[in-house]
Design a protein around this motif. Structure first.
Motif, PDB file in Angstrom:
ATOM      1  N   LEU A  13       0.817  -1.204   0.000  1.00 53.05           N
ATOM      2  CA  LEU A  13       0.000   0.000   0.000  1.00 53.05           C
ATOM      3  C   LEU A  13       0.856   1.261   0.000  1.00 53.05           C
ATOM      4  N   GLU A  14       0.250   2.349  -0.429  1.00 53.40           N
ATOM      5  CA  GLU A  14       0.851   3.658  -0.257  1.00 53.40           C
ATOM      6  C   GLU A  14      -0.255   4.655   0.059  1.00 53.40           C
ATOM      7  N   LYS A  15       0.175   5.741   0.753  1.00 51.78           N
ATOM      8  CA  LYS A  15      -0.771   6.787   1.104  1.00 51.78           C
ATOM      9  C   LYS A  15      -0.090   8.130   0.940  1.00 51.78           C
ATOM     10  N   PRO A  16      -0.616   9.012   0.090  1.00 47.69           N
ATOM     11  CA  PRO A  16      -0.017  10.339  -0.055  1.00 47.69           C
ATOM     12  C   PRO A  16      -0.040  11.094   1.269  1.00 47.69           C
ATOM     13  N   GLY A  17       1.125  11.692   1.637  1.00 49.09           N
ATOM     14  CA  GLY A  17       1.206  12.465   2.870  1.00 49.09           C
ATOM     15  C   GLY A  17       1.166  13.955   2.594  1.00 49.09           C
ATOM     16  N   GLU A  18       1.936  14.751   3.384  1.00 49.73           N
ATOM     17  CA  GLU A  18       1.960  16.195   3.200  1.00 49.73           C
ATOM     18  C   GLU A  18       2.585  16.548   1.857  1.00 49.73           C
ATOM     19  N   CYS A  19       2.074  17.593   1.247  1.00 51.82           N
ATOM     20  CA  CYS A  19       2.551  18.012  -0.068  1.00 51.82           C
ATOM     21  C   CYS A  19       3.172  19.407   0.025  1.00 51.82           C
ATOM     22  N   GLU A  20       4.166  19.683  -0.810  1.00 46.83           N
ATOM     23  CA  GLU A  20       4.761  21.006  -0.878  1.00 46.83           C
ATOM     24  C   GLU A  20       5.170  21.300  -2.311  1.00 46.83           C
ATOM     25  N   GLU A  21       5.245  22.612  -2.604  1.00 48.11           N
ATOM     26  CA  GLU A  21       5.675  23.050  -3.927  1.00 48.11           C
ATOM     27  C   GLU A  21       7.198  23.166  -3.922  1.00 48.11           C
ATOM     28  N   ILE A  22       7.856  22.511  -4.851  1.00 56.78           N
ATOM     29  CA  ILE A  22       9.306  22.610  -4.946  1.00 56.78           C
ATOM     30  C   ILE A  22       9.675  23.104  -6.342  1.00 56.78           C
ATOM     31  N   PRO A  23      10.794  23.873  -6.440  1.00 61.65           N
ATOM     32  CA  PRO A  23      11.219  24.348  -7.763  1.00 61.65           C
ATOM     33  C   PRO A  23      11.588  23.181  -8.663  1.00 61.65           C
ATOM     34  N   THR A  24      11.331  23.366  -9.918  1.00 64.31           N
ATOM     35  CA  THR A  24      11.658  22.306 -10.867  1.00 64.31           C
ATOM     36  C   THR A  24      12.701  22.791 -11.867  1.00 64.31           C
ATOM     37  N   THR A  25      12.368  23.702 -12.769  1.00 68.09           N
ATOM     38  CA  THR A  25      13.291  24.141 -13.803  1.00 68.09           C
ATOM     39  C   THR A  25      13.036  25.614 -14.100  1.00 68.09           C
ATOM     40  N   TRP A  26      13.965  26.236 -14.841  1.00 73.06           N
ATOM     41  CA  TRP A  26      13.866  27.671 -15.134  1.00 73.06           C
ATOM     42  C   TRP A  26      12.636  27.974 -15.976  1.00 73.06           C
ATOM     43  N   VAL A  27      12.005  29.082 -15.645  1.00 73.79           N
ATOM     44  CA  VAL A  27      10.902  29.550 -16.480  1.00 73.79           C
ATOM     45  C   VAL A  27      11.493  30.136 -17.759  1.00 73.79           C
ATOM     46  N   GLN A  28      11.025  29.638 -18.882  1.00 72.50           N
ATOM     47  CA  GLN A  28      11.584  30.049 -20.161  1.00 72.50           C
ATOM     48  C   GLN A  28      11.021  31.402 -20.607  1.00 72.50           C
ATOM     49  N   GLY A  29      11.855  32.133 -21.409  1.00 77.88           N
ATOM     50  CA  GLY A  29      11.372  33.371 -22.011  1.00 77.88           C
ATOM     51  C   GLY A  29      12.149  34.595 -21.555  1.00 77.88           C
ATOM     52  N   GLU A  30      11.656  35.747 -21.993  1.00 74.44           N
ATOM     53  CA  GLU A  30      12.344  37.013 -21.740  1.00 74.44           C
ATOM     54  C   GLU A  30      12.222  37.431 -20.280  1.00 74.44           C
TER      55      GLU A  30
END
Length: 581
Positions: free
Chosen positions: A131-148
């Motif tokens: 089994l698995e159960k999703p626990g606490e969630c957080e926003e983490i950086p992933t990659t650079w935002v593209q563009g000017e």
């Protein structure tokens, strides 16, 4: 910690929840145990039930738990569940669903014959799950935002707008682009990029430079971000210098005249004490984010009895439930009985259509499809077909003493009117199912003389005139009956000892009941074993009125009585009655 509860006590408690000799566990009301995760976390249930063919085991999780894998073992002896040193080995269980991907319900359907198990057998089930159960969630950086990221004016000589300096993220690179306007051209560019503001205004000391450009209008730098040491949402400081020229005219000899200037991307002064007008600007580098949730992962088992090994794995007992199994007898469920109602004499015509009736037999057993021998109920449906007689009769269905080994209650229903009474297995039980055959099929020679439009072989019929009065329309039965016997206990019974189509028993001897005909006019009975009774398949076509059976069926030998061979009813000619819709 291992739960040390006496094994015999657990088994007794679990089996106490099971029914005795009845059918309790269904998909709506299954046998249920807790699905324990990590020994003491209630993560859902394991439900078990069976019908006549299959065992069903269903995992259902609760409280956010999800199924990644399930492994199931079912055995008639717990020692037959795959294990080593008393510890089960889920990977070797015969039934498994892997790569479930986080579902909350998983169902197994296992044929009872594969176990093998029959009604009232105790089986042992080891139900394992990952089994698995999703626990606490957080926003983490992933990659650079593209563009000017931004654009500033490229100032020449402090006050002349000569173009722009644009900063962008492309892939994993910081891209800085000079672009001139209004005739200005680039001779050289020098670029500083860093996580700290520049402290030296000398362009020749800048880390990035393109010299000898020769008067282009655009110049681009592409710098790997990973080499700049900048993090998400970090700031980069940029000093963008350029040497510029602009054609303003020509000498008399044609030599071009240029205005030359120093240029900087607009910003704030570089404080290095020189007093020149060198400047720098800054940009912020944003990153995208994604939600990342912590996962709880656990091993789970259906609650029950501990395996003898050192881990906490468990199995539980389940008693196979008997269910109602409907059996048609014989195959197809209906036989036809046909009678010759004249006394045995040289004058008998043996057309076997004086009384013809269908008897449908449906037995309800308790057990499984593979093994059922205990009778709960038996139902007979009697449907008259033909009455090619001038006599009147009473049609009986008699069950001889000792046919069944159990008492019960009968219900006889004739044209919607019912009577109920006690059924005693040790005595003869005689039921009048069609009180008067004349009322069931009124008229004379009913359903034995062809209706208009069908050639009749009855003497003196006018077949050239479809409206000739001698033709008779088909008459549906006016009286039908049902007889039901409900046994007071599970009643062993074996249909296999009876065969209504046995060539040596085709006068009713192959039946477990006696569908006998009482002939009122000469006050006598035609019972099982009498050559004037025939048992034939339901699709049998009886001879027309006055046609001896050997004339319609070539495999029957004429005589008093006639002689029949195996499956004599297969081959017939046009002397049979064809008027039934």
């Amino acid at each position: 910690m291992k739960k040390w509860i006496p094994i015999l006590l657990i088994a007794a408690l679990l089996l106490a929840a099971l029914p005795v000799g009845t059918f309790a566990h269904t998909a709506d009301e299954p046998f249920v145990v807790t699905l324990w995760a990590g020994q003491n976390i209630n993560a859902g249930t394991v439900s078990v039930w069976n019908d006549g063919d299959n065992l069903y085991v269903k995992y259902e999780t609760t409280d956010g738990w999800e199924l990644l894998e399930t492994h199931l073992a079912v055995a008639t002896n717990p020692d037959d569940i795959p294990q080593a040193n008393g510890n089960p080995i889920p990977g070797q269980f015969p039934y498994k669903h892997e790569d479930l991907g986080g579902v909350t319900v998983d169902l197994y359907t296992i044929p009872l014959v594969d176990i093998p198990a029959s009604a009232e057998d105790t089986i042992y089930i080891a139900a394992h799950a990952e089994l698995e159960k999703p626990g606490e969630c957080e926003e983490i950086p992933t990659t650079w935002v593209q563009g000017e990221l931004g654009s500033v004016t490229l100032w020449a000589g402090q006050h002349i707008n000569a173009g722009t300096v644009t900063v962008a993220i492309v892939g994993e690179n910081l891209v800085v682009t000079y672009e001139t306007t209004d005739g200005w051209e680039l001779l050289e560019t020098h670029l500083y990029v860093g996580t700290d503001a520049p402290t030296d205004s000398a362009p020749g000391q800048f880390p990035y430079k393109n010299e000898d450009l020769g008067g282009v209008t655009s110049d681009t730098y592409s710098i790997l971000l990973s080499g700049l040491g900048v993090e998400c949402d970090g700031t980069l400081y940029i000093a963008a210098h350029a040497a510029l020229q602009k054609l303003t005219g020509y000498e008399e000899d044609g030599t071009p005249i240029y205005q030359t200037e120093t240029g900087w991307g607009a910003g704030q002064p570089i404080d290095d004490g020189t007093g020149n007008w060198a400047v720098y600007f800054s940009v912020v580098l944003p990153c995208g984010t994604e939600e990342v949730c912590k996962l709880e992962e656990e091993t789970a088992w259906g609650a029950g009895i501990d395996f003898p090994g050192k881990n906490w794995a468990m199995y539980f007992p389940y008693e196979i439930q008997g269910v109602e199994i409907l059996v048609e007898w014989p195959e197809g469920g209906t036989i036809t009985v046909a009678f010759e109602d004249l006394q045995i004499a040289s004058s008998s015509d043996y057309d076997y259509n004086d009384w013809v009736a269908d008897i449908e037999t449906l037995a309800t057993f308790w057990g499984t499809e593979a093994e059922h021998s205990d009778l709960l109920r038996i139902d007979f449906t009697i449907t008259p077909e033909a009455r090619g007689a001038g006599y009147n009769h009473v049609f009986h269905l008699a069950i001889p003493a000792g046919t069944f080994g159990c008492n019960g209650t009968y219900t006889l229903t004739i044209n919607g009117t019912s009577e109920t009474g006690a059924f005693y297995a040790s005595t003869d039980n005689d039921f009048v199912v069609i009180p008067w055959t004349y009322n069931a099929l009124p008229g004379t020679l009913t359903n034995t003389i062809e209706p208009p439009g069908i050639v009749s072989h009855y003497p003196n019929i006018n077949n050239t005139d479809p409206a000739a009065p001698q033709h008779q329309p088909y008459v549906p039965p006016q009286v039908t009956a049902t007889l039901s016997i409900e046994f007071s206990e599970l009643c062993p019974f074996d249909f296999s000892v009876y065969d209504p189509y046995n060539p040596e028993k085709m006068h009713g001897e192959g039946l477990f009941f006696d569908p006998y005909l009482h002939v009122v006019n000469w006050n006598g009975n035609i019972n099982q074993g009498d050559p004037r009774m025939l048992t034939v398949p339901v699709d049998w076509m009886w001879p027309e009125a006055g046609v001896a059976i050997w004339k319609a069926y070539p495999d029957v030998t004429a005589g008093n009585p006639p002689t029949f061979t195996a499956e004599w009813w297969v081959d017939y000619n046009d002397l049979v009655y064809e008027g039934k819709p």
